[in-house]
Every structure is written in structure tokens, then in C-alpha cells.
Design an enzyme around this catalytic site. Structure first.
Site, mmCIF file in Angstrom:
data_model
loop_
_atom_site.group_PDB
_atom_site.id
_atom_site.type_symbol
_atom_site.label_atom_id
_atom_site.label_comp_id
_atom_site.label_asym_id
_atom_site.label_seq_id
_atom_site.Cartn_x
_atom_site.Cartn_y
_atom_site.Cartn_z
ATOM 1 N N GLY A 46 0.828 -1.200 0.000
ATOM 2 C CA GLY A 46 0.000 0.000 0.000
ATOM 3 C C GLY A 46 0.861 1.247 0.000
ATOM 4 O O GLY A 46 2.031 1.203 0.398
ATOM 5 N N GLN A 51 3.089 10.049 1.259
ATOM 6 C CA GLN A 51 4.378 9.341 1.193
ATOM 7 C C GLN A 51 5.165 9.684 -0.070
ATOM 8 O O GLN A 51 6.355 9.372 -0.152
ATOM 9 C CB GLN A 51 4.169 7.825 1.258
ATOM 10 C CG GLN A 51 3.638 7.355 2.611
ATOM 11 C CD GLN A 51 3.469 5.851 2.614
ATOM 12 O OE1 GLN A 51 2.458 5.346 2.154
ATOM 13 N NE2 GLN A 51 4.460 5.147 3.112
ATOM 14 N N CYS A 90 5.903 -0.335 6.752
ATOM 15 C CA CYS A 90 5.518 0.860 6.000
ATOM 16 C C CYS A 90 6.691 1.252 5.117
ATOM 17 O O CYS A 90 7.835 1.213 5.567
ATOM 18 C CB CYS A 90 5.199 1.983 6.989
ATOM 19 S SG CYS A 90 4.775 3.547 6.209
ATOM 20 N N LEU A 91 6.423 1.624 3.871
ATOM 21 C CA LEU A 91 7.513 1.990 2.969
ATOM 22 C C LEU A 91 8.270 3.233 3.450
ATOM 23 O O LEU A 91 9.396 3.463 3.033
ATOM 24 C CB LEU A 91 6.986 2.203 1.544
ATOM 25 C CG LEU A 91 6.546 0.927 0.810
ATOM 26 C CD1 LEU A 91 5.991 1.278 -0.566
ATOM 27 C CD2 LEU A 91 7.684 -0.070 0.674
ATOM 28 N N HIS A 132 -4.304 1.180 7.440
ATOM 29 C CA HIS A 132 -2.949 1.758 7.447
ATOM 30 C C HIS A 132 -2.869 2.954 6.495
ATOM 31 O O HIS A 132 -2.368 4.021 6.868
ATOM 32 C CB HIS A 132 -1.939 0.674 7.051
ATOM 33 C CG HIS A 132 -0.514 1.150 6.984
ATOM 34 N ND1 HIS A 132 0.451 0.736 7.872
ATOM 35 C CD2 HIS A 132 0.113 2.002 6.124
ATOM 36 C CE1 HIS A 132 1.605 1.333 7.568
ATOM 37 N NE2 HIS A 132 1.429 2.098 6.508
ATOM 38 N N GLU A 133 -3.377 2.780 5.280
ATOM 39 C CA GLU A 133 -3.250 3.863 4.291
ATOM 40 C C GLU A 133 -4.151 5.041 4.626
ATOM 41 O O GLU A 133 -3.767 6.205 4.432
ATOM 42 C CB GLU A 133 -3.544 3.337 2.880
ATOM 43 C CG GLU A 133 -2.635 2.213 2.401
ATOM 44 C CD GLU A 133 -1.158 2.425 2.672
ATOM 45 O OE1 GLU A 133 -0.697 3.589 2.633
ATOM 46 O OE2 GLU A 133 -0.456 1.432 2.945
ATOM 47 N N HIS A 136 -2.574 7.239 7.113
ATOM 48 C CA HIS A 136 -1.577 8.166 6.540
ATOM 49 C C HIS A 136 -2.222 9.493 6.149
ATOM 50 O O HIS A 136 -1.580 10.545 6.236
ATOM 51 C CB HIS A 136 -0.955 7.562 5.265
ATOM 52 C CG HIS A 136 0.276 6.727 5.511
ATOM 53 N ND1 HIS A 136 1.420 7.227 6.068
ATOM 54 C CD2 HIS A 136 0.530 5.423 5.242
ATOM 55 C CE1 HIS A 136 2.341 6.266 6.133
ATOM 56 N NE2 HIS A 136 1.825 5.163 5.644
#
Ligand code: NI
Length: 161
Positions: A46, A51, A90-91, A132-133, A136
Site C-alpha cells: 500500500g 508518502q 511501512c515503505l 494503514h493507508e 496516513h
């Protein structure tokens, strides 16, 4: 399509709240495609627009399970059910993972890349990824929700993605 630079932990944009998208136009579709390409390059499941440095309510998700990747604009969680204990990364936090409690099921309303209303009923990993997304977009990061003491660093050569 183009790879965009991923903002990492410590970049203050990750702590800001994203704005609603007023129109799903070609610019947004290009962003969605770039985000998908960027996420795939780094083997993420994701990615959210902050990000890649844009405070827009735009997310992409791909579980690599044979289903089409999700490209969502202005996603909102309208219902949650149950609980699951999950491990999450997480990226924006390379090679870091932690455990937390997420809802087992969620219902999300959003617009798709054509600006059409969609409703997604998700459970398990997809429910986790949506939570999660969408976090953000509020400037909330996974380490905010983790069970204390569960944050781990995994060496890149052992990283299973
Ligand atoms: Ni993330």
C-alpha cells in the site's frame, strides 16, 4: 508513468493531514498510476499520497493475490468490526515492523479512478492495509498504533517484503 520519491520517517509531511480531492481528473489518474508503480518497485502492499509528498486523499493497495490493485480517492471507513493482531510495516520506515491491533473487517467508501463511488467490504490483510493507508491521510503512522516494545528491525537481506 514515473517512479516518485518516497518520503521517510522524520519528513514532516508524513504528519500532516491530507485534503479531499475535488475532482478525479487526469492529474489524479497520473498520480494513482505513479503511486502504483512506485509501490510495486519497493514491493509494498500500500501507499498513500503524503508518502510521495502530496497532501491529497489518494491511496493505492495491491495484495499481489491476483485481484486488481485498488486505486482509491477520498476513502472513508464507514464501519469496522472485530479485531485482529497483525504485524505491519511501512515503505516510509524501511525494514521496520511492529505488532498492533486492527479491525478484522472494514467497510470503506471512496471514489475510483473514474470518479465513481465504490464501496469495499474487506477483511484480514485488505482491512489492515486500508486502515494503514487511510491513517496516513490523517498524519497517523503505524508506530503510533503499535503494541509497545514490538518494533523490530529486519536486515534487508532477510526481508521478505
Ligand atoms: Ni505506510
Amino acid at each position: 508513468m514515473a517512479i516518485r520519491e518516497i518520503r521517510e520517517n522524520g519528513d514532516e509531511i508524513l504528519r500532516k493531514k491530507s485534503k479531499e480531492v475535488s475532482e478525479v481528473n487526469d492529474k489524479i489518474r497520473e498520480l494513482l498510476d505513479d503511486m502504483l508503480e512506485t509501490m510495486h518497485k519497493y514491493n509494498g502492499v500500500g501507499l498513500a499520497a503524503p508518502q510521495v509528498g502530496l497532501l491529497k486523499r489518494v491511496i493505492v493497495i495491491d495484495l499481489y493475490d491476483g485481484n486488481k490493485p485498488l486505486k482509491l480517492v477520498n476513502p472513508v471507513i464507514i464501519k469496522t468490526k472485530g479485531k485482529q493482531e497483525v504485524e505491519e510495516g511501512c515503505l516510509s520506515f524501511p525494514n521496520q515492523y511492529a505488532k498492533m491491533i486492527r479491525p478484522e473487517e472494514v467497510v470503506v467508501e471512496a471514489l475510483n479512478e473514474n470518479g465513481e463511488k465504490v464501496k469495499i467490504k474487506a477483511k484480514g490483510l485488505l482491512a489492515q492495509a486500508l486502515c494503514h493507508e487511510i491513517d496516513h491521510l490523517e498524519g497517523i503512522l503505524f508506530v503510533d498504533n503499535m503494541i509497545p516494545g514490538t518494533l523490530e528491525y529486519v536486515e534487508p537481506n532477510q526481508d521478505k517484503g
